[in-house]
Design a protein around this motif. Structure first.
Motif, PDB file in Angstrom:
ATOM      1  N   LEU A 126       0.833  -1.211   0.000  1.00  0.00           N
ATOM      2  CA  LEU A 126       0.000   0.000   0.000  1.00  0.00           C
ATOM      3  C   LEU A 126       0.863   1.254   0.000  1.00  0.00           C
ATOM      4  CD1 LEU A 126      -2.702  -1.216   2.562  1.00  0.00           C
ATOM      5  CD2 LEU A 126      -3.121  -0.737   0.147  1.00  0.00           C
ATOM      6  N   ARG A 127       1.953   1.233   0.784  1.00  0.00           N
ATOM      7  CA  ARG A 127       2.851   2.415   0.816  1.00  0.00           C
ATOM      8  C   ARG A 127       3.484   2.651  -0.556  1.00  0.00           C
ATOM      9  NH1 ARG A 127       3.413   0.989   6.102  1.00  0.00           N
ATOM     10  NH2 ARG A 127       4.847  -0.697   5.663  1.00  0.00           N
ATOM     11  N   THR A 128       3.835   1.556  -1.250  1.00  0.00           N
ATOM     12  CA  THR A 128       4.406   1.694  -2.601  1.00  0.00           C
ATOM     13  C   THR A 128       3.383   2.353  -3.513  1.00  0.00           C
ATOM     14  OG1 THR A 128       5.698  -0.289  -2.224  1.00  0.00           O
ATOM     15  CG2 THR A 128       5.443   0.361  -4.515  1.00  0.00           C
TER      16      THR A 128
ATOM     17  N   VAL B 129      -6.679   7.241   4.680  1.00  0.00           N
ATOM     18  CA  VAL B 129      -7.045   6.195   5.652  1.00  0.00           C
ATOM     19  C   VAL B 129      -5.787   5.699   6.370  1.00  0.00           C
ATOM     20  CG1 VAL B 129      -8.014   3.859   5.862  1.00  0.00           C
ATOM     21  CG2 VAL B 129      -9.015   5.470   4.264  1.00  0.00           C
ATOM     22  N   MET B 130      -4.728   5.470   5.584  1.00  0.00           N
ATOM     23  CA  MET B 130      -3.479   4.985   6.184  1.00  0.00           C
ATOM     24  C   MET B 130      -2.866   6.030   7.101  1.00  0.00           C
ATOM     25  SD  MET B 130      -1.674   2.962   3.094  1.00  0.00           S
ATOM     26  CE  MET B 130      -0.252   2.412   4.048  1.00  0.00           C
ATOM     27  N   ASP B 131      -2.815   7.282   6.655  1.00  0.00           N
ATOM     28  CA  ASP B 131      -2.237   8.345   7.485  1.00  0.00           C
ATOM     29  C   ASP B 131      -2.969   8.464   8.816  1.00  0.00           C
ATOM     30  OD1 ASP B 131      -0.344   8.900   5.638  1.00  0.00           O
ATOM     31  OD2 ASP B 131      -1.237  10.751   4.897  1.00  0.00           O
TER      32      ASP B 131
ATOM     33  N   LEU C 163     -10.301  -4.074  -0.777  1.00  0.00           N
ATOM     34  CA  LEU C 163      -9.068  -3.633  -1.440  1.00  0.00           C
ATOM     35  C   LEU C 163      -7.881  -4.527  -1.107  1.00  0.00           C
ATOM     36  CD1 LEU C 163      -9.009   0.278  -1.277  1.00  0.00           C
ATOM     37  CD2 LEU C 163      -9.141  -1.182  -3.279  1.00  0.00           C
ATOM     38  N   VAL C 164      -7.679  -4.781   0.180  1.00  0.00           N
ATOM     39  CA  VAL C 164      -6.484  -5.568   0.545  1.00  0.00           C
ATOM     40  C   VAL C 164      -6.612  -7.021   0.106  1.00  0.00           C
ATOM     41  CG1 VAL C 164      -5.439  -4.206   2.391  1.00  0.00           C
ATOM     42  CG2 VAL C 164      -7.269  -5.757   2.945  1.00  0.00           C
ATOM     43  N   ILE C 165      -7.829  -7.549   0.135  1.00  0.00           N
ATOM     44  CA  ILE C 165      -8.031  -8.941  -0.303  1.00  0.00           C
ATOM     45  C   ILE C 165      -7.674  -9.051  -1.796  1.00  0.00           C
ATOM     46  CG2 ILE C 165      -9.795 -10.722  -0.766  1.00  0.00           C
ATOM     47  CD1 ILE C 165     -11.132  -9.732   1.925  1.00  0.00           C
TER      48      ILE C 165
ATOM     49  N   GLY D   9     -12.824 -11.188   8.313  1.00  0.00           N
ATOM     50  CA  GLY D   9     -13.203 -11.320   6.901  1.00  0.00           C
ATOM     51  C   GLY D   9     -11.988 -11.603   6.023  1.00  0.00           C
ATOM     52  N   GLN D  10     -10.860 -10.949   6.331  1.00  0.00           N
ATOM     53  CA  GLN D  10      -9.642 -11.189   5.553  1.00  0.00           C
ATOM     54  C   GLN D  10      -9.128 -12.613   5.793  1.00  0.00           C
ATOM     55  OE1 GLN D  10      -6.679  -8.092   6.231  1.00  0.00           O
ATOM     56  NE2 GLN D  10      -8.182  -6.464   5.980  1.00  0.00           N
ATOM     57  N   ALA D  11      -9.265 -13.090   7.020  1.00  0.00           N
ATOM     58  CA  ALA D  11      -8.803 -14.454   7.333  1.00  0.00           C
ATOM     59  C   ALA D  11      -9.622 -15.482   6.550  1.00  0.00           C
ATOM     60  CB  ALA D  11      -8.895 -14.707   8.841  1.00  0.00           C
TER      61      ALA D  11
ATOM     62  N   THR E 215       4.332   8.031   7.217  1.00  0.00           N
ATOM     63  CA  THR E 215       3.537   9.187   7.647  1.00  0.00           C
ATOM     64  C   THR E 215       2.529   8.795   8.728  1.00  0.00           C
ATOM     65  OG1 THR E 215       2.262   8.746   5.667  1.00  0.00           O
ATOM     66  CG2 THR E 215       3.714  10.653   5.599  1.00  0.00           C
ATOM     67  N   ASP E 216       2.353   7.470   8.964  1.00  0.00           N
ATOM     68  CA  ASP E 216       1.439   7.050  10.028  1.00  0.00           C
ATOM     69  C   ASP E 216       2.182   6.780  11.334  1.00  0.00           C
ATOM     70  OD1 ASP E 216       2.718   4.768   9.142  1.00  0.00           O
ATOM     71  OD2 ASP E 216       0.917   3.517   9.103  1.00  0.00           O
ATOM     72  N   ASP E 217       3.521   7.002  11.357  1.00  0.00           N
ATOM     73  CA  ASP E 217       4.267   6.809  12.595  1.00  0.00           C
ATOM     74  C   ASP E 217       4.282   8.100  13.404  1.00  0.00           C
ATOM     75  OD1 ASP E 217       4.847   4.137  12.713  1.00  0.00           O
ATOM     76  OD2 ASP E 217       6.859   4.298  11.878  1.00  0.00           O
TER      77      ASP E 217
HETATM   78  P1  AMP Z   1       1.596  -1.936   8.370  1.00  0.00           P
HETATM   79  O1  AMP Z   1       2.809  -1.551   7.586  1.00  0.00           O
HETATM   80  O2  AMP Z   1       1.315  -3.405   8.298  1.00  0.00           O
HETATM   81  O3  AMP Z   1       1.644  -1.429   9.783  1.00  0.00           O
HETATM   82  O4  AMP Z   1       0.343  -1.232   7.676  1.00  0.00           O
HETATM   83  C1  AMP Z   1       0.274   0.174   7.549  1.00  0.00           C
HETATM   84  C2  AMP Z   1      -1.148   0.590   7.249  1.00  0.00           C
HETATM   85  O5  AMP Z   1      -1.571   0.016   6.011  1.00  0.00           O
HETATM   86  C3  AMP Z   1      -2.208   0.139   8.255  1.00  0.00           C
HETATM   87  O6  AMP Z   1      -2.301   1.007   9.368  1.00  0.00           O
HETATM   88  C4  AMP Z   1      -3.465   0.179   7.397  1.00  0.00           C
HETATM   89  O7  AMP Z   1      -3.906   1.497   7.162  1.00  0.00           O
HETATM   90  C5  AMP Z   1      -2.945  -0.361   6.071  1.00  0.00           C
HETATM   91  N1  AMP Z   1      -2.997  -1.847   6.008  1.00  0.00           N
HETATM   92  C6  AMP Z   1      -1.945  -2.707   5.873  1.00  0.00           C
HETATM   93  N2  AMP Z   1      -2.357  -3.972   5.841  1.00  0.00           N
HETATM   94  C7  AMP Z   1      -3.723  -3.935   5.959  1.00  0.00           C
HETATM   95  C8  AMP Z   1      -4.726  -4.929   6.016  1.00  0.00           C
HETATM   96  N3  AMP Z   1      -4.425  -6.239   5.943  1.00  0.00           N
HETATM   97  N4  AMP Z   1      -6.024  -4.517   6.148  1.00  0.00           N
HETATM   98  C9  AMP Z   1      -6.345  -3.205   6.216  1.00  0.00           C
HETATM   99  N5  AMP Z   1      -5.427  -2.222   6.189  1.00  0.00           N
HETATM  100  C10 AMP Z   1      -4.128  -2.566   6.058  1.00  0.00           C
END
Ligand code: AMP
Length: 193
Positions: free
Chosen positions: A35-37, A52-54, A63-65, A91-93, A140-142
């Motif tokens: 997602l970051r890429t 959403v991530m920020d 989306l992630v699925i 749901g993802q599991a 940017t989320d840290d």
């Molecule tokens: P991470 O690098 O795994 O800490 O993910 C950083 C951010 O990406 C998370 O805080 C979410 O916003 C998003 N993200 C990563 N993986 C998922 C996932 N499996 N489901 C939903 N959001 C995700």
């Protein structure tokens, strides 16, 4: 080998996954990195998920699925992979189970890194210091506000994923409060390395 690493943000999943990539010569599938890429490249997906991530919230299951389903089908995943940061909801599991079934695959190990919440914020602050480029964190989320939201999302949604794998008998827990070397050793012992 198909391995899944579980644990709250800052538990050390990324560190362990990067190490295991080298030892096992299989790819790390980190939804956070993917997602970051996308965000950095400014793709339509990236533009959709950035806010959403920020904010530290979870991106939608759909989306992630979709991202993981595409990735698992690629040739380099045929001999195995390390899932890091997915699944994060019940749901993802469930979706992962059907994807694996479709590819005639199964998970070999699910390893949960257990770390006390008080330690996680301190680890995040350390990561901010270590990953700054030109005085700016590359994540940017840290920051304390979004980190607290990420922790709350973990408690509310991802903790249930550990229960899901406990029921299947696959879940193994490792004390993530130990040193990186001790955690590595405990994981290697589980994997028989
Ligand atoms: P991470 O690098 O795994 O800490 O993910 C950083 C951010 O990406 C998370 O805080 C979410 O916003 C998003 N993200 C990563 N993986 C998922 C996932 N499996 N489901 C939903 N959001 C995700």
């Amino acid at each position: 080998m198909r391995l899944l690493l579980l644990g709250p943000p800052g538990a050390g999943k990324g560190t362990q996954a990067a190490r295991l990539v080298k030892t096992l010569s299989i790819p790390q599938l980190s939804t956070g990195d993917m997602l970051r890429t996308a965000v950095q490249a400014g793709t339509p997906l990236g533009l959709q998920v950035k806010a959403v991530m920020d904010a530290g919230q979870l991106v939608s299951d759909k989306l992630v699925i979709g991202i993981v389903a595409d990735r698992i089908g690629q040739p380099d995943c045929q001999k195995g992979f390390i899932l890091d940061g997915f699944p994060r909801t019940f749901g993802q599991a469930e979706a992962l189970d059907s994807m694996l079934l479709n590819h005639n695959m199964k998970l070999d190990y699910v390893i949960e890194l257990k770390v006390k919440e008080e330690a996680l914020l301190a680890r995040m602050e350390k990561r901010v210091q270590e990953t700054q480029i030109n005085g700016q964190s590359i994540r940017t989320d840290d920051n304390p506000d979004s980190f607290r939201i990420r922790l709350a999302a973990y408690r509310a949604q991802t903790a249930a994923v550990a229960d899901y794998y406990k029921k299947t008998g696959l879940l193994r827990s490792v004390d993530g409060m130990q040193s990186v070397e001790q955690v590595s050793q405990a994981i290697d012992d589980i994997l028989g390395l």
